[in-house]
Write a protein that holds these residues in place. Structure first.
Motif, PDB file in Angstrom:
ATOM      1  N   ALA A  12       0.808  -1.212   0.000  1.00 42.51           N
ATOM      2  CA  ALA A  12       0.000   0.000   0.000  1.00 42.51           C
ATOM      3  C   ALA A  12       0.849   1.274   0.000  1.00 42.51           C
ATOM      4  N   LEU A  13       1.946   1.276   0.732  1.00 39.41           N
ATOM      5  CA  LEU A  13       2.708   2.499   0.919  1.00 39.41           C
ATOM      6  C   LEU A  13       3.735   2.756  -0.168  1.00 39.41           C
ATOM      7  N   THR A  14       4.000   1.773  -1.009  1.00 35.93           N
ATOM      8  CA  THR A  14       4.921   1.991  -2.124  1.00 35.93           C
ATOM      9  C   THR A  14       4.270   2.911  -3.148  1.00 35.93           C
ATOM     10  N   ASN A  15       5.009   3.902  -3.609  1.00 30.38           N
ATOM     11  CA  ASN A  15       4.472   4.834  -4.599  1.00 30.38           C
ATOM     12  C   ASN A  15       4.513   4.219  -5.985  1.00 30.38           C
ATOM     13  N   PHE A  47      -1.003  12.193  -9.876  1.00 27.74           N
ATOM     14  CA  PHE A  47      -0.905  13.339 -10.774  1.00 27.74           C
ATOM     15  C   PHE A  47       0.478  13.373 -11.418  1.00 27.74           C
ATOM     16  N   LEU A  48       0.581  14.189 -12.440  1.00 33.53           N
ATOM     17  CA  LEU A  48       1.865  14.593 -13.000  1.00 33.53           C
ATOM     18  C   LEU A  48       2.012  16.092 -12.820  1.00 33.53           C
ATOM     19  N   VAL A  49       3.262  16.539 -12.727  1.00 36.02           N
ATOM     20  CA  VAL A  49       3.510  17.976 -12.700  1.00 36.02           C
ATOM     21  C   VAL A  49       3.145  18.542 -14.070  1.00 36.02           C
ATOM     22  N   LYS A  50       2.149  19.409 -14.098  1.00 36.65           N
ATOM     23  CA  LYS A  50       1.682  19.995 -15.355  1.00 36.65           C
ATOM     24  C   LYS A  50       2.473  21.246 -15.710  1.00 36.65           C
ATOM     25  N   LEU A  97      -7.866  19.080  -0.905  1.00 31.80           N
ATOM     26  CA  LEU A  97      -7.379  20.278  -0.244  1.00 31.80           C
ATOM     27  C   LEU A  97      -6.639  19.957   1.056  1.00 31.80           C
ATOM     28  N   SER A  98      -5.463  20.560   1.206  1.00 30.73           N
ATOM     29  CA  SER A  98      -4.607  20.423   2.401  1.00 30.73           C
ATOM     30  C   SER A  98      -4.056  19.015   2.595  1.00 30.73           C
ATOM     31  N   GLN A  99      -4.106  18.173   1.574  1.00 32.03           N
ATOM     32  CA  GLN A  99      -3.570  16.829   1.684  1.00 32.03           C
ATOM     33  C   GLN A  99      -2.111  16.790   1.217  1.00 32.03           C
ATOM     34  N   PRO A 100      -1.250  16.004   1.905  1.00 34.85           N
ATOM     35  CA  PRO A 100       0.153  15.903   1.502  1.00 34.85           C
ATOM     36  C   PRO A 100       0.340  14.998   0.298  1.00 34.85           C
ATOM     37  N   VAL A 101       1.361  15.292  -0.466  1.00 34.67           N
ATOM     38  CA  VAL A 101       1.718  14.497  -1.638  1.00 34.67           C
ATOM     39  C   VAL A 101       3.227  14.339  -1.698  1.00 34.67           C
ATOM     40  N   THR A 102       3.662  13.360  -2.483  1.00 29.55           N
ATOM     41  CA  THR A 102       5.083  13.145  -2.717  1.00 29.55           C
ATOM     42  C   THR A 102       5.384  13.383  -4.181  1.00 29.55           C
ATOM     43  N   ILE A 103       6.377  14.227  -4.453  1.00 32.92           N
ATOM     44  CA  ILE A 103       6.832  14.463  -5.822  1.00 32.92           C
ATOM     45  C   ILE A 103       8.120  13.686  -6.012  1.00 32.92           C
ATOM     46  N   THR A 104       8.181  12.870  -7.059  1.00 34.30           N
ATOM     47  CA  THR A 104       9.347  12.039  -7.331  1.00 34.30           C
ATOM     48  C   THR A 104      10.022  12.511  -8.610  1.00 34.30           C
ATOM     49  N   THR A 105      11.308  12.800  -8.521  1.00 31.29           N
ATOM     50  CA  THR A 105      12.039  13.310  -9.666  1.00 31.29           C
ATOM     51  C   THR A 105      12.542  12.179 -10.553  1.00 31.29           C
ATOM     52  N   ARG A 106      13.087  12.552 -11.683  1.00 36.71           N
ATOM     53  CA  ARG A 106      13.653  11.577 -12.614  1.00 36.71           C
ATOM     54  C   ARG A 106      14.736  10.726 -11.946  1.00 36.71           C
ATOM     55  N   SER A 107      15.509  11.321 -11.043  1.00 40.07           N
ATOM     56  CA  SER A 107      16.595  10.595 -10.365  1.00 40.07           C
ATOM     57  C   SER A 107      16.101   9.737  -9.212  1.00 40.07           C
ATOM     58  N   GLY A 108      14.806   9.829  -8.885  1.00 36.97           N
ATOM     59  CA  GLY A 108      14.247   9.043  -7.797  1.00 36.97           C
ATOM     60  C   GLY A 108      14.196   9.757  -6.463  1.00 36.97           C
ATOM     61  N   GLN A 109      14.555  11.030  -6.429  1.00 32.66           N
ATOM     62  CA  GLN A 109      14.486  11.812  -5.191  1.00 32.66           C
ATOM     63  C   GLN A 109      13.041  12.189  -4.892  1.00 32.66           C
ATOM     64  N   GLY A 111       6.090  16.651 -15.814  1.00 30.98           N
ATOM     65  CA  GLY A 111       5.954  15.222 -16.064  1.00 30.98           C
ATOM     66  C   GLY A 111       6.337  14.346 -14.891  1.00 30.98           C
ATOM     67  N   ASP A 112       6.923  14.917 -13.840  1.00 31.56           N
ATOM     68  CA  ASP A 112       7.269  14.114 -12.663  1.00 31.56           C
ATOM     69  C   ASP A 112       6.002  13.648 -11.948  1.00 31.56           C
ATOM     70  N   ALA A 113       6.112  12.494 -11.304  1.00 31.47           N
ATOM     71  CA  ALA A 113       4.964  11.890 -10.628  1.00 31.47           C
ATOM     72  C   ALA A 113       4.674  12.579  -9.300  1.00 31.47           C
ATOM     73  N   ILE A 114       3.388  12.756  -9.044  1.00 32.73           N
ATOM     74  CA  ILE A 114       2.906  13.280  -7.759  1.00 32.73           C
ATOM     75  C   ILE A 114       1.967  12.221  -7.178  1.00 32.73           C
ATOM     76  N   THR A 115       2.314  11.703  -6.002  1.00 33.43           N
ATOM     77  CA  THR A 115       1.607  10.576  -5.412  1.00 33.43           C
ATOM     78  C   THR A 115       1.003  10.970  -4.079  1.00 33.43           C
ATOM     79  N   PRO A 116      -0.237  10.546  -3.777  1.00 29.96           N
ATOM     80  CA  PRO A 116      -0.792  10.791  -2.443  1.00 29.96           C
ATOM     81  C   PRO A 116       0.135  10.250  -1.358  1.00 29.96           C
ATOM     82  N   LYS A 117       0.287  10.993  -0.289  1.00 35.14           N
ATOM     83  CA  LYS A 117       1.131  10.571   0.830  1.00 35.14           C
ATOM     84  C   LYS A 117       0.243  10.241   2.014  1.00 35.14           C
ATOM     85  N   ALA A 118       0.395   9.039   2.552  1.00 37.13           N
ATOM     86  CA  ALA A 118      -0.460   8.603   3.655  1.00 37.13           C
ATOM     87  C   ALA A 118       0.295   7.575   4.493  1.00 37.13           C
TER      88      ALA A 118
END
Length: 370
Positions: A24-27, A83-86, A108-120, A168-175
């Motif tokens: 579940a927690l893997t993006n 989401f993707l970064v638009k 609204l007010s929910q945290p997300v994780t942005i993952t870069t091409r390098s995996g950061q 184009g970077d991935a944006i994933t719900p954080k929970a």
């Protein structure tokens, strides 16, 4: 201890919480499932004779059966919505492009994780306005997705560039993963459909050191949320005789709903959805097996939404296909809730089906349509 409290604390059955939390927690939003596919591989590889991938990234764990045994595909999609970064504005705020279906009200007010091409990974939050002085017409309106943005806690577009974040970077719900007050109830992100993928994984894991007539394929499909895409390519690769899709469905046991599909019943057999009509021979076969094993079940019909069965059943000259569902509250949001009984009963049913399936069962199912 009070008997009511004691009963509340007794979880239903033995669930591998470590595996469920790992799943579940893997993006892994649609099109970005590589990390989740590796997690799936880690949990099934030692129970399989071989593991392969299709060219979209769906993972296929295979257990050899008898020479004349049917090929059975158990499919659970491993992607989640996100989401993707638009775009990135001059002040460093990120605009969102949806991957899968969202109701902006839940963001609204929910945290997300942005993952870069390098995996950061970087943590941000979906911005929201304070209600103070807000006109009722504004306060009562659900915002449109185009008006939402992610706040990274930076001051400029240049800072975002230095972080390595790009369009184009991935944006994933954080929970987080939660065992709830009644431990039968489990809450996390991405139950749609990591819980179905976990069932598919547990089927092949449960057959360790057993010989089966059937060739068992435990499949984590990709890109389901954007059009059932990985199911099609994986099924083309396998060419199964029988397929069981395991996915979530909408639990309607909360206030304001109709209570047709409830948590904690057991197995949920899907009669049809907007993408397919179940093979009635297989549906009835699983119903009868539930009766024999003493497993409770309920039926569902969906007028909107589809599952991987929608593509699998059309492969080659047709595949005998059914969907088995795990009722889930609050899907397509940061947190969903499932029930241990539904998960364990589904694993029990499908493992026993895989254990018993043979050439005679396949012929019986084929003859149902002839």
């Amino acid at each position: 201890m009070d008997k009511k409290v004691e009963k509340l604390e007794e979880a239903y059955g033995d669930v591998n919480l470590s595996m469920l939390a790992d799943f579940a927690l893997t993006n892994g939003i649609s099109g970005h499932e590589r990390e989740m596919a590796q997690v799936y591989k880690n949990w099934v590889e030692e129970f399989s004779d071989d593991v392969s991938f299709d060219n979209l990234g769906s993972i296929i764990a295979h257990k050899e059966g008898a020479a004349n045994g049917p090929k059975i595909m158990f499919a659970g999609h491993i992607d989640e919505i996100g989401f993707l970064v638009k775009s990135i504005d001059d002040n460093g705020f990120l605009r969102l492009h949806p991957v899968g279906g969202w109701w902006p009200h839940v963001l609204l007010s929910q945290p997300v994780t942005i993952t870069t091409r390098s995996g950061q990974d970087y943590v941000g939050v979906v911005g929201s306005k304070a209600p103070h002085g807000m006109a009722p017409a504004v306060r009562n309106k659900v915002m449109e997705l185009k008006d939402l943005y992610v706040d990274l806690g930076v001051a400029s577009k240049d800072e975002v560039r230095i972080l390595g974040i790009q369009v184009g970077d991935a944006i994933t719900p954080k929970a987080d993963f939660h065992v709830m007050a009644n431990p039968n109830y489990l809450m996390s992100k991405a139950w749609d459909n990591r819980i179905g993928a976990a069932v598919a994984a547990e089927v092949i894991r449960g057959l360790k050191n057993e010989s089966t007539d059937a060739h068992i394929y435990s499949v984590g499909t990709v890109q389901e949320e954007v059009g059932l895409r990985g199911a099609k390519t994986a099924a083309q690769k396998i060419n199964p005789d029988i397929a069981v899709t395991i996915d979530t469905t909408i639990a309607t046991d909360t206030p304001g709903e109709t209570n047709n599909v409830k948590l904690g019943v057991g197995v949920t057999l899907e009669v049809m959805d907007a993408s397919y009509i179940s093979h009635k021979g297989l549906l009835y076969h699983l119903q009868d097996l539930c009766d024999e094993l003493g497993i409770d079940y309920q039926f569902e019909l969906l007028s909107a939404g589809g599952t991987d069965s929608g593509e699998i059943h059309k492969v080659h000259d047709g595949v005998i296909t059914v969907t088995v569902s795990i009722p889930t509250r609050y899907i397509h949001s940061h947190y969903g809730i499932i029930h241990r009984k539904d998960y364990l009963d589904t694993v029990k049913l499908l493992t026993e089906f895989a254990r018993r399936a043979n050439a005679e069962v396949l012929e019986e199912l084929r003859n149902y349509k002839r």
